[in-house]
Write a protein that holds these residues in place. Structure first.
Motif, PDB file in Angstrom:
ATOM      1  N   ARG A  83      34.684  32.873  43.080  1.00  5.93           N
ATOM      2  CA  ARG A  83      34.541  31.560  43.703  1.00  5.93           C
ATOM      3  C   ARG A  83      35.932  31.048  44.073  1.00  5.93           C
ATOM      4  N   LYS A  84      35.991  30.097  44.960  1.00  4.05           N
ATOM      5  CA  LYS A  84      37.247  29.611  45.534  1.00  4.05           C
ATOM      6  C   LYS A  84      38.330  29.255  44.501  1.00  4.05           C
ATOM      7  N   PRO A  85      38.029  28.519  43.420  1.00  2.00           N
ATOM      8  CA  PRO A  85      39.115  28.118  42.496  1.00  2.00           C
ATOM      9  C   PRO A  85      39.792  29.269  41.767  1.00  2.00           C
ATOM     10  N   VAL A  86      39.233  30.470  41.817  1.00  4.33           N
ATOM     11  CA  VAL A  86      39.794  31.608  41.089  1.00  4.33           C
ATOM     12  C   VAL A  86      41.202  31.953  41.574  1.00  4.33           C
ATOM     13  N   VAL A  87      41.540  31.566  42.781  1.00  8.36           N
ATOM     14  CA  VAL A  87      42.855  31.877  43.354  1.00  8.36           C
ATOM     15  C   VAL A  87      43.977  31.245  42.529  1.00  8.36           C
ATOM     16  N   ASN A  88      43.704  30.114  41.905  1.00  4.95           N
ATOM     17  CA  ASN A  88      44.729  29.379  41.156  1.00  4.95           C
ATOM     18  C   ASN A  88      44.941  29.894  39.737  1.00  4.95           C
ATOM     19  N   LEU A  89      44.139  30.854  39.293  1.00  3.26           N
ATOM     20  CA  LEU A  89      44.240  31.340  37.913  1.00  3.26           C
ATOM     21  C   LEU A  89      45.303  32.419  37.779  1.00  3.26           C
ATOM     22  N   ASP A  90      46.033  32.364  36.676  1.00  2.00           N
ATOM     23  CA  ASP A  90      46.926  33.464  36.370  1.00  2.00           C
ATOM     24  C   ASP A  90      46.127  34.540  35.610  1.00  2.00           C
ATOM     25  N   TYR A  91      46.783  35.628  35.263  1.00  2.00           N
ATOM     26  CA  TYR A  91      46.107  36.774  34.663  1.00  2.00           C
ATOM     27  C   TYR A  91      45.410  36.416  33.350  1.00  2.00           C
TER      28      TYR A  91
END
Length: 108
Positions: A83-91
């Motif tokens: 989903r879209k917000p996953v881009v902001n997550l680090d490893y």
């Protein structure tokens, strides 16, 4: 790690499997006929450009490899949908998200 490649395989999991979701990821899980796990990844163009999408898939594959070493579960077909917000997550945060989904799906 085996992967789901054909549209027919993806459709079978979508239609017959159970889904579990968090804010950043969705997984579909279906008991497989084989004795090993297979994984599929669905990352839409809305997530970002090709570099971003491939980076996310590489991270998910690495997280899955770590869980596979622990031999948590066997004979499942699993599809990850970003989903879209996953881009902001680090490893590390992405790894926690995957763990939450595994717990919801009772795979752990």
């Amino acid at each position: 790690m085996e992967s789901l490649k054909k549209n027919k395989e993806f459709r079978r999991v979508y239609e017959n499997g159970n889904s579990y979701a968090t804010r950043n990821l969705v997984i579909y899980v279906l008991k497989a006929k084989n004795s090993y796990n297979r994984y599929g990844f669905s990352v839409s163009k809305r997530i970002g450009n090709a570099v971003t999408r491939n980076k996310l898939k590489r991270r998910l594959r690495e997280i899955i490899r770590e869980f596979e070493k622990k031999e948590l579960f066997q004979a499942q077909d699993v599809i990850f949908i970003a989903r879209k917000p996953v881009v902001n997550l680090d490893y590390q945060r992405l790894k926690k998200e995957v763990m939450k989904l595994y717990q919801k799906a009772r795979l752990v």
